[in-house]
Design an enzyme around this catalytic site. Structure first.
Site, PDB file in Angstrom:
ATOM      1  N   ASP A   1       0.794  -1.079  -0.194  1.00 33.86           N
ATOM      2  CA  ASP A   1       0.123   0.236   0.016  1.00 33.86           C
ATOM      3  C   ASP A   1       0.946   1.179   0.072  1.00 33.86           C
ATOM      4  OD1 ASP A   1      -2.335  -1.783  -0.047  1.00 33.86           O
ATOM      5  OD2 ASP A   1      -3.154  -0.451   1.650  1.00 33.86           O
TER       6      ASP A   1
ATOM      7  N   CYS B   1       1.397  -7.371   5.628  1.00 35.85           N
ATOM      8  CA  CYS B   1       0.590  -6.291   4.731  1.00 35.85           C
ATOM      9  C   CYS B   1      -0.833  -6.414   4.719  1.00 35.85           C
ATOM     10  CB  CYS B   1       1.427  -6.050   3.556  1.00 35.85           C
ATOM     11  SG  CYS B   1       3.312  -5.729   4.081  1.00 35.85           S
ATOM     12  N   ASP B   2      -1.290  -5.116   4.258  1.00 38.93           N
ATOM     13  CA  ASP B   2      -2.699  -4.801   4.409  1.00 38.93           C
ATOM     14  C   ASP B   2      -3.510  -5.538   4.002  1.00 38.93           C
ATOM     15  OD1 ASP B   2      -0.759  -2.607   4.883  1.00 38.93           O
ATOM     16  OD2 ASP B   2      -2.276  -1.024   4.599  1.00 38.93           O
ATOM     17  N   LYS B   3      -3.915  -5.659   2.772  1.00 38.69           N
ATOM     18  CA  LYS B   3      -4.905  -6.771   2.130  1.00 38.69           C
ATOM     19  C   LYS B   3      -4.541  -8.148   2.106  1.00 38.69           C
ATOM     20  CE  LYS B   3      -6.344  -2.709   1.927  1.00 38.69           C
ATOM     21  NZ  LYS B   3      -5.045  -2.065   2.228  1.00 38.69           N
TER      22      LYS B   3
ATOM     23  N   CYS C   1       5.253  -2.070   8.223  1.00 45.58           N
ATOM     24  CA  CYS C   1       5.535  -0.717   8.692  1.00 45.58           C
ATOM     25  C   CYS C   1       5.298  -0.791  10.024  1.00 45.58           C
ATOM     26  CB  CYS C   1       4.777   0.381   7.786  1.00 45.58           C
ATOM     27  SG  CYS C   1       5.370   0.280   6.266  1.00 45.58           S
TER      28      CYS C   1
ATOM     29  N   SER D   1      -5.111   5.216   5.446  1.00 49.13           N
ATOM     30  CA  SER D   1      -4.249   4.356   5.789  1.00 49.13           C
ATOM     31  C   SER D   1      -4.249   4.120   7.473  1.00 49.13           C
ATOM     32  CB  SER D   1      -2.928   4.881   5.394  1.00 49.13           C
ATOM     33  OG  SER D   1      -1.941   4.272   6.243  1.00 49.13           O
TER      34      SER D   1
END
Length: 582
Positions: free
Chosen positions: A92, A133-135, A205, A494
């Protein structure tokens, strides 16, 4: 109560063959498996899929080969046979603030569907998910719930924070620095050094952004072993956790314990309580709605509101405060938060987990109950990372749902990252029909103190893809305007966003929601403690505007995104693809 867009009543595993290796008719299958080098002994072990999102593009995934090998070692030690296959994953951070972000949320559905195809196409008997990570994390969790094969998750773990001029920094520091340089609050000469320092190595992150939020909630919901949410990516403990996860996958197969035995209403409310206590990303609401939909659990935004009202916020992690996920790990991690919530009666200890133990039994085994455990909420430097319940940062949770005539179906804000002076705010609307337009105006200094920036036609259908908007929110924060300017959108933010940033507004502009009718200068009233979001325009005026409103096609030439836009549901049901007959 029926969940929105309910999944099929029978999981796909109902039609999966029991074995690829047993019986006369499986001779061709065994022949193909022997071409892979399988021995006679391996033919008798459970076939466990190991799906990893490793790539050379994503810092959070760069080390997943090491963890995947550890998972496979654990499976073999427990008598199973691992088979690795890949999943895609979009970073992202790299997709931010350009058309690539349209693909991020949409990729969640691709991940889920492709794992279903691989797992059922090859009659796997269990599966280990290795995301970061995000998705990718929610996409794999959705696949686990849909397939209902014995399954477990081990993430790549968080990146360590960087150090720059004696202070801890991270990716959001760099995003905010862009606005600070533009506003003359930071010398442009500082930026190269900050770029080098902020992301020191592999991992998701380092703040309580979406990836780490979802990793923590995967542990809290019971689908990952203790430590999954917070053990740093570079730690040997993460490798040992991966081995233990592989062994646990075989144990789950032997017991017949499946995701839908774990992901139930009790477990989801436990996860929401941890969400509120940690002050997680607003994206967790979107993803939990999509995961529970696959699991047949009737979650809706009312669950978020109810749990948020009764659960205090115990942590202020980046971007809301100074602490990073490594600090949370040193302070006891998700387990310490769960222990405090359990002792206060805010989570249910009977929830079953992939360890084979209940939540309470996991905490007892770790020594977390009774005496506060070996890490009483402080990091190695002695800073209090997890507050006691009698002295929280806030009496209510880190996320809030807002409703009103501007968001009849709801909107979400990371309340724990909002300045106190912005919890209630009224101001004139500055309306933009795309993120790029808003970003240009912000960087040009056209957004003024008191404004409410409205970014619309960025929802699941209108975007399409419901883009995250860290660039505009970070620019405002870097300019020192996050205590004087609000921003709302039918898109997303975010987890690194801070300030009065309200997203997921339903109905979205593309389907004629009230956000499509806002005009420059309209007064918008925000009251986060009361959960209210109001457009201060007479109903008759809005109706007249509606008569002149015309639908617009999604701004994309991509066949994939056009198909996504036709099928995707609203944010209030997780922005999941509609389940329905052709």
């Amino acid at each position: 109560m029926t969940p929105p867009n309910p999944p099929a009543s029978n999981p796909p595993t109902a039609n999966a063959p029991a074995s690829l290796t047993k019986g006369l008719e499986r001779a061709p299958h065994r022949s193909l498996l022997r071409a892979l080098g399988l021995s006679d002994a391996e033919m008798n072990g459970p076939f466990i899929g190991v799906v990893s999102s490793w790539s050379e593009l994503v810092p959070g995934h760069l080390h997943l080969r090491t963890l995947t090998e550890a998972v496979k070692a654990g499976i073999r030690m427990a008598g199973g046979v691992p088979f690795e296959f890949p999943a895609i994953g979009i970073c992202d951070g790299l997709a931010m603030n350009h058309p690539g972000m349209k693909y991020s949320l949409a990729s969640r559905e691709l991940i889920t569907d492709s794992i279903e195809a691989m797992a059922l196409g090859h009659a796997l008997q269990g599966i280990v998910f290795v995301p970061n990570c995000d998705k990718i994390i929610p996409g794999m969790m959705m696949a686990a719930a849909r397939l209902n094969l014995p399954a477990i998750v081990v993430s790549g773990g968080p990146m360590l924070a960087g150090r720059h001029h004696g202070r801890s920094v991270d990716l959001s520091t760099v995003f905010e620095a862009v606005g600070a340089v533009q506003a003359g609050r930071l010398d442009a000469g500082e930026l190269p050094g900050l770029e080098l320092a902020a992301c020191p190595g592999c991992g998701s992150c380092s703040g309580m952004f979406t990836a780490n939020s979802m990793n923590c909630l995967t542990e809290a919901i019971g689908m990952a072993l203790p430590g999954n949410g917070t053990i740093p990516a570079v730690s040997a403990a993460r490798v040992r956790l991966a081995k233990d996860t592989g062994a646990a996958a075989v144990a789950l197969w032997k017991k017949g314990l499946r995701p839908r035995d774990i992901i139930n209403a009790t477990a989801v409310k436990n996860a929401l309580a941890v969400d509120m206590a940690l002050g997680c990303s607003t994206n967790t609401v979107l993803h939990l709605l999509a995961i529970t939909r696959e699991a047949g659990v009737p979650m809706d935004l009312g669950w978020v509101e109810a749990v948020g009202r009764r659960t205090p916020q115990l942590c202020l992690l980046r971007p809301a405060g100074p602490d990073h996920v490594e600090d949370l790990d040193e302070a006891g991690g998700v387990h310490e938060v769960l222990a405090r919530l359990l002792q206060a009666g805010l989570v249910d200890g009977v929830a079953v987990t992939v360890s084979g133990l209940t939540l309470k039994e996991n905490l007892e085994k770790a020594g977390r109950l009774g005496g506060g455990g070996t890490a009483p909420g402080r990091n190695a430097a002695g800073s209090e990372v997890i507050r006691p319940l009698d002295r929280p940062h806030s009496a209510t949770g880190g996320l809030a749902i807002l409703r009103g005539n501007l968001a009849p179906g709801g909107g979400v804000v990371k309340a724990g990252a909002v300045r106190p002076e912005m919890l209630r705010h009224s101001g004139p609307a500055r309306v933009f029909d795309a993120e790029e337009q808003a970003m240009q105006a912000i960087m040009a200094g056209l957004v003024k103190p008191g404004d409410v920036v409205v970014i619309r036609y960025e929802g699941p259908r209108g975007g399409p893809g419901m883009r995250e908007m860290l660039s505009p929110t970070a620019a405002l924060a870097g300019m020192g305007l996050d205590d004087r300017v609000a921003l709302l959108t039918d898109g997303r933010f975010s987890g690194a966003t801070r300030g009065a940033a309200i997203g997921h507004i339903v109905p979205e502009a593309a389907v004629g929601g009230p956000i499509a009718l806002v005009e420059d200068g309209d007064i918008i009233a925000i009251d986060i403690p009361a959960g209210r979001l109001a457009l201060m325009v007479d109903a008759a005026v809005l109706e007249k505007r509606r008569q002149g409103w015309k639908p617009r096609l999604p701004a994309t030439d991509s066949p994939f995104l056009r198909r996504y836009a036709r099928l995707v549901g609203p944010a209030s049901s997780g922005a999941a693809l509609e389940a329905g007959d052709p």
